[in-house]
Motif scaffolding. Structure first.
Motif, PDB file in Angstrom:
ATOM      1  N   TRP A  83      42.517  35.492  38.486  1.00  0.00           N
ATOM      2  CA  TRP A  83      41.489  34.722  37.793  1.00  0.00           C
ATOM      3  C   TRP A  83      40.097  35.224  38.177  1.00  0.00           C
ATOM      4  N   VAL A  84      39.885  35.541  39.462  1.00  0.00           N
ATOM      5  CA  VAL A  84      38.584  36.062  39.907  1.00  0.00           C
ATOM      6  C   VAL A  84      38.286  37.387  39.217  1.00  0.00           C
ATOM      7  N   ILE A  85      39.269  38.286  39.170  1.00  0.00           N
ATOM      8  CA  ILE A  85      39.048  39.587  38.528  1.00  0.00           C
ATOM      9  C   ILE A  85      38.784  39.404  37.033  1.00  0.00           C
ATOM     10  N   GLU A  86      39.514  38.488  36.410  1.00  0.00           N
ATOM     11  CA  GLU A  86      39.283  38.219  34.981  1.00  0.00           C
ATOM     12  C   GLU A  86      37.864  37.706  34.751  1.00  0.00           C
ATOM     13  N   GLN A  87      37.393  36.801  35.634  1.00  0.00           N
ATOM     14  CA  GLN A  87      36.040  36.274  35.491  1.00  0.00           C
ATOM     15  C   GLN A  87      35.006  37.359  35.708  1.00  0.00           C
ATOM     16  N   VAL A  88      35.263  38.234  36.683  1.00  0.00           N
ATOM     17  CA  VAL A  88      34.357  39.363  36.947  1.00  0.00           C
ATOM     18  C   VAL A  88      34.270  40.264  35.724  1.00  0.00           C
ATOM     19  N   CYS A  89      35.419  40.587  35.117  1.00  0.00           N
ATOM     20  CA  CYS A  89      35.424  41.436  33.919  1.00  0.00           C
ATOM     21  C   CYS A  89      34.652  40.768  32.785  1.00  0.00           C
ATOM     22  N   THR A  90      34.827  39.457  32.626  1.00  0.00           N
ATOM     23  CA  THR A  90      34.098  38.719  31.584  1.00  0.00           C
ATOM     24  C   THR A  90      32.601  38.785  31.827  1.00  0.00           C
ATOM     25  N   ASP A  91      32.176  38.584  33.086  1.00  0.00           N
ATOM     26  CA  ASP A  91      30.748  38.615  33.410  1.00  0.00           C
ATOM     27  C   ASP A  91      30.174  40.015  33.232  1.00  0.00           C
ATOM     28  N   MET A  92      30.909  41.045  33.681  1.00  0.00           N
ATOM     29  CA  MET A  92      30.409  42.412  33.526  1.00  0.00           C
ATOM     30  C   MET A  92      30.243  42.767  32.059  1.00  0.00           C
ATOM     31  N   ALA A  93      31.181  42.341  31.220  1.00  0.00           N
ATOM     32  CA  ALA A  93      31.068  42.609  29.786  1.00  0.00           C
ATOM     33  C   ALA A  93      29.831  41.925  29.206  1.00  0.00           C
ATOM     34  N   ALA A  94      29.570  40.691  29.649  1.00  0.00           N
ATOM     35  CA  ALA A  94      28.386  39.961  29.169  1.00  0.00           C
ATOM     36  C   ALA A  94      27.101  40.642  29.628  1.00  0.00           C
ATOM     37  N   TRP A  95      27.067  41.105  30.877  1.00  0.00           N
ATOM     38  CA  TRP A  95      25.878  41.809  31.381  1.00  0.00           C
ATOM     39  C   TRP A  95      25.624  43.078  30.569  1.00  0.00           C
ATOM     40  N   ARG A  96      26.699  43.784  30.253  1.00  0.00           N
ATOM     41  CA  ARG A  96      26.560  45.030  29.496  1.00  0.00           C
ATOM     42  C   ARG A  96      26.009  44.749  28.104  1.00  0.00           C
ATOM     43  N   GLU A  97      26.526  43.705  27.452  1.00  0.00           N
ATOM     44  CA  GLU A  97      26.059  43.355  26.112  1.00  0.00           C
ATOM     45  C   GLU A  97      24.597  42.924  26.116  1.00  0.00           C
ATOM     46  N   ASP A  98      24.144  42.331  27.226  1.00  0.00           N
ATOM     47  CA  ASP A  98      22.748  41.890  27.336  1.00  0.00           C
ATOM     48  C   ASP A  98      21.819  43.021  27.758  1.00  0.00           C
ATOM     49  N   ASP A 134      49.205  46.843  36.996  1.00  0.00           N
ATOM     50  CA  ASP A 134      49.222  46.677  35.535  1.00  0.00           C
ATOM     51  C   ASP A 134      48.366  45.494  35.108  1.00  0.00           C
ATOM     52  N   GLN A 135      48.391  44.415  35.898  1.00  0.00           N
ATOM     53  CA  GLN A 135      47.616  43.231  35.541  1.00  0.00           C
ATOM     54  C   GLN A 135      46.115  43.513  35.595  1.00  0.00           C
ATOM     55  N   ILE A 136      45.678  44.221  36.625  1.00  0.00           N
ATOM     56  CA  ILE A 136      44.251  44.550  36.744  1.00  0.00           C
ATOM     57  C   ILE A 136      43.824  45.473  35.613  1.00  0.00           C
ATOM     58  N   MET A 137      44.630  46.485  35.304  1.00  0.00           N
ATOM     59  CA  MET A 137      44.280  47.415  34.226  1.00  0.00           C
ATOM     60  C   MET A 137      44.231  46.692  32.883  1.00  0.00           C
ATOM     61  N   MET A 138      45.120  45.724  32.667  1.00  0.00           N
ATOM     62  CA  MET A 138      45.099  44.965  31.417  1.00  0.00           C
ATOM     63  C   MET A 138      43.796  44.189  31.285  1.00  0.00           C
ATOM     64  N   LEU A 139      43.348  43.551  32.383  1.00  0.00           N
ATOM     65  CA  LEU A 139      42.100  42.785  32.343  1.00  0.00           C
ATOM     66  C   LEU A 139      40.904  43.690  32.062  1.00  0.00           C
ATOM     67  N   ASN A 183      41.010  46.593  30.426  1.00  0.00           N
ATOM     68  CA  ASN A 183      41.106  47.084  29.048  1.00  0.00           C
ATOM     69  C   ASN A 183      40.681  46.021  28.044  1.00  0.00           C
ATOM     70  N   VAL A 184      41.124  44.781  28.259  1.00  0.00           N
ATOM     71  CA  VAL A 184      40.780  43.701  27.337  1.00  0.00           C
ATOM     72  C   VAL A 184      39.276  43.467  27.296  1.00  0.00           C
ATOM     73  N   SER A 185      38.622  43.544  28.445  1.00  0.00           N
ATOM     74  CA  SER A 185      37.181  43.288  28.520  1.00  0.00           C
ATOM     75  C   SER A 185      36.353  44.510  28.166  1.00  0.00           C
ATOM     76  N   GLY A 186      36.998  45.685  28.121  1.00  0.00           N
ATOM     77  CA  GLY A 186      36.264  46.909  27.840  1.00  0.00           C
ATOM     78  C   GLY A 186      35.430  47.397  29.002  1.00  0.00           C
ATOM     79  N   CYS A 187      35.738  46.955  30.217  1.00  0.00           N
ATOM     80  CA  CYS A 187      34.960  47.343  31.397  1.00  0.00           C
ATOM     81  C   CYS A 187      35.422  48.700  31.929  1.00  0.00           C
ATOM     82  N   ASP A 188      34.475  49.456  32.458  1.00  0.00           N
ATOM     83  CA  ASP A 188      34.760  50.747  33.059  1.00  0.00           C
ATOM     84  C   ASP A 188      35.422  50.528  34.418  1.00  0.00           C
ATOM     85  N   PRO A 189      36.626  51.090  34.658  1.00  0.00           N
ATOM     86  CA  PRO A 189      37.288  50.895  35.965  1.00  0.00           C
ATOM     87  C   PRO A 189      36.439  51.347  37.143  1.00  0.00           C
TER      88      PRO A 189
END
Length: 745
Positions: free
Chosen positions: A386-401, A424-429, A431-437
């Protein structure tokens, strides 16, 4: 048909207005009614039989959500089945252990049935509890011959309790002289991954033999699993019991020779005393087990007695565990961010994501309280993802802004790395968010590397080749094997905050930090120091070539919105905190004679110096902590602390200063020692020659400025070499891994 009234009495239970409740109250079967609101399963009603079976009162059970976790760790599969059935609104019937409020063990058969309202929604659950302790005890007695482990010949814990109960009934020993000890041998659990079966069996047999030789003829020993032992011992006092346990520890610590190594066993003890803690064998063993659990949390080779507060803590832990299961569903968890700053450029170059739990009733719950609990009860996988998913969501929002996104570091525990699906779970999160690994860094502790399982290694390799970075967290607090740094693809070492906290006053911590920085740079690794809270700590780290810092001095962990504001503002460290050359020379004068200080200030005022003054060594140290100083000129004879003592401390805490003694007394030996050890640059005598004194001070400033320039050049060379060494290190790791994979059949 049961009707649920809506009014509440003072205990929190629903008023029993229906005659159906009267029938339930006289039933010999324990009855429980639970709410299904938000899947909290809170207790709404318990009949008299249920209260009698569990030992709790109505007030204690009212509204609780942890009633079904009264068993021990051995019942975790049953508890999981129960929780799954409740979540799916399915009926279930299970058998499980049930410790009463007083700690005594009872066996129960529990049936749960969903109750649907007129709309077909499962609004409540009805539980039926039956005491089957007698039947279970009969089954245990019938299996008595199988209770002796073939490997050690010792009885298991159930047989131990039966024998101990008989001993308690038959004996005439004095109260307070009988103890039950639970023992956990550390190496038994770690050995399974590094030893063959023969070596493991030999280790267990030797441990059992050594334990047996430490017991008296009328004492009892049992073995129930890898490193789990229990014994009854007689002792005249608590101190006598401790001495007995220490003798066992010394016996186990003697080397055990195996084929390719020598093993030294360490163990922790939990002790309970009859009759103070309980009067039954099972309850005594349960109390000793609670004490052992606390002992394991402390350190190896710990001996701890049970005390009543442990039961309170266990109850609090169970309550907290139940609340933690609902924390994500109720949006009580959130991610805060703490900036990481480059100590050369002074800019934010990264950030650590930290889980925070804001409980609606308990308030902010510290991570060091709920994260270990999550690891213990299996929730860490869900919370970590959940923390990694939230981080990916926030990073995607920062990038869009259009924000200048920086790499985000996330802590991943050893328990998470045991999950083969983690990579696999981390890579899926991502990929879904479009964040650079490459914008994600995982901070792992040595516990992950100590396990060194195929699963953990495969996950590390998978994520590394995807571009995710790795940092070794809490370095220096565990085994700190340098081989870990060679075998795994780390880019950064994180110095634990426990070393940073006292580095100014503790020369050992300062030396450890210097050694870690030097070692890491030699291996091509960057170094980050956590827990930096003072300017003095920051200056020390910068002067000793630490690359990055993180701590309250720059920023506390803040919500995502506040961190965005920090990035947008371009906030940096003040230049004064680093080693940049100052525009004006700074001199510190220390002398207990006010007229001497005044004379020196008049003499040196013409040289355009920034002059600080102090009248004791303690005042001088306080000024050094507040202001960057180039040269110190100190008297020798001062009350409380001599000049040599003051400058020796100044050298340790502020090694970049140039230190001079000016004294009317020639205590040759102490001064000579100080000069030889580098504490003092020069020793000058009173009365002084004005011209010569000014010349000596100017020479000291030139020496300081030359050292500053050399230090600046050293940092530049270090930075270049570190970048090159890091690139070579990563290339070498990739080549080794490619060769390893290619050589497999």
């Amino acid at each position: 048909m049961i009707r649920f009234a809506e009014s509440l009495n003072e205990t929190g239970f629903r008023i029993k207005q229906d005659i159906s409740y009267m029938a339930l109250d006289v039933s010999h079967c324990g009855v429980l009614i639970l709410s299904n609101v938000a899947e909290n399963y809170r207790v709404l009603y318990a009949n008299t039989a249920f209260l009698s079976m569990t030992g709790y009162t109505e007030v204690e059970l009212a509204g609780r959500i942890d009633w079904y976790v009264q068993g021990d760790a051995g019942d975790e599969p049953q508890r999981k089945k129960l929780r799954a059935a409740l979540s799916a609104a399915q009926p279930i019937s299970i058998e499980m252990r049930n410790y009463r409020k007083d700690g005594s063990l009872r066996w129960c058969e529990l049936g749960i049935t969903p109750f649907r309202n007129h709309e077909g929604y499962v609004s409540h659950f009805i539980g039926m509890l039956s005491d089957i302790t007698t039947r279970k005890n009969d089954e245990e007695l019938s299996s008595q011959p199988s209770r002796h482990a073939s490997l050690t010949g010792l009885t298991d814990h159930l047989g131990f309790c039966d024998t101990l109960d008989k001993t308690i009934l038959a004996s005439t020993f004095s109260p307070g002289t009988l103890y039950v000890a639970a023992i956990d041998i550390d190496q038994h659990q770690h050995a399974s991954g590094s030893m063959d079966g023969h070596s493991q069996n030999f280790l267990v047999q030797v441990a059992a033999e050594r334990l047996g030789t430490c017991l008296q003829t009328d004492e009892i020993l049992s073995h129930d699993g890898n490193g789990s032992y229990a014994f009854m011992l007689r002792a005249d006092s608590r101190s006598d019991a401790v001495m007995r346990c220490q003798a066992i520890q010394r016996s186990l610590a003697q080397a055990i020779p195996l084929a390719d190594q020598h093993i030294h066993l360490t163990c922790a003890f939990g002790l309970a005393r009859f009759p103070d803690d309980s009067r039954t064998a099972r309850s005594l063993l349960h109390c000793a087990g609670m004490a052992l659990s606390h002992a394991r949390e402390t350190s190896r080779n710990t001996i701890l007695f049970y005390f009543e507060a442990m039961s309170v803590r266990l109850h609090e832990e169970i309550t907290l565990e139940s609340a933690l299961r609902n924390a994500m569903l109720n949006s009580e968890l959130e991610v805060h961010y703490q900036a990481q700053v480059n100590l050369q450029t002074r800019q934010v170059i990264g950030v650590e994501a930290l889980a925070r739990w804001n409980h609606p009733e308990l308030g902010q719950i510290a991570p060091d309280r709920f994260i270990p609990l999550a690891e213990k009860n299996g929730l860490i996988d869900d919370i970590g993802l959940w923390v990694i998913e939230q981080v990916c969501t926030d990073m995607a929002a920062w990038r869009e802004d259009g924000l200048p996104v920086v790499p985000v570091a996330v802590n991943v525990s050893a328990a998470q790395f045991r999950n083969p699906l983690l990579g696999d779970q981390i890579m899926m999160l991502l990929n879904v968010s479009g964040c650079d690994p490459s914008m994600l860094t995982l901070e792992i502790t040595e516990a992950v590397l100590m396990d060194d399982t195929n699963t953990a290694r495969a996950t590390l390799n998978q994520l590394h080749h995807a571009g995710i970075g790795f940092s070794l967290d809490d370095f220096g607090t565990g085994y700190s094997s340098i081989s870990y740094l060679k075998r795994f693809p780390f880019k950064k070492v994180i110095i634990d905050r426990s070393f940073v906290k006292d580095l100014v006053d503790n020369s050992d911590d300062a030396a450890i930090i210097k050694a870690i920085i030097s070692m890491a740079h030699t291996l091509g690794l960057r170094v980050l120091a956590e827990g930096v809270e003072t300017e003095e700590q920051c200056r020390f780290l910068s002067h000793n070539l630490c690359d990055e810092m993180q701590g309250f001095l720059f920023s506390k962990p803040v919500a995502s919105s506040a961190f965005v504001e920090l990035l947008q503002a371009g906030t940096t460290l003040p230049p004064s905190l680093l080693t940049a050359k100052k525009a004006r020379r700074t001199l510190l004068l220390v002398d207990d004679e006010v007229n001497i200080v005044a004379s020196l200030k008049r003499l040196l005022r013409r040289d355009d110096l920034h002059i600080l003054t102090a009248h004791s060594g303690a005042e001088g140290l306080a000024l050094l902590a507040q202001h960057p100083v180039d040269v110190i000129l100190s008297d020798q004879r001062m009350p409380g602390m001599t000049g040599v003592e003051f400058l020796s401390i100044a050298k340790t805490r502020f090694p970049e200063t140039v230190r001079i003694v000016l004294s009317g007394y020639t205590e040759l030996q102490s001064v000579t020692d100080a000069v030889n050890e580098g504490d003092i640059y020069k020793f000058l005598t009173k009365p002084w020659d004005d011209t010569k004194l000014r010349g000596h001070i100017d020479e000291a400033f030139q020496r300081k400025e030359l050292a500053d320039e050399n230090h600046r050049l050293t940092r530049a060379v270090y930075a270049t070499n570190l970048e090159l060494a890091g690139a070579i290190r990563q290339l070498k790791y990739q080549q080794q891994h490619h060769h390893h994979v290619g050589s497999q059949p």
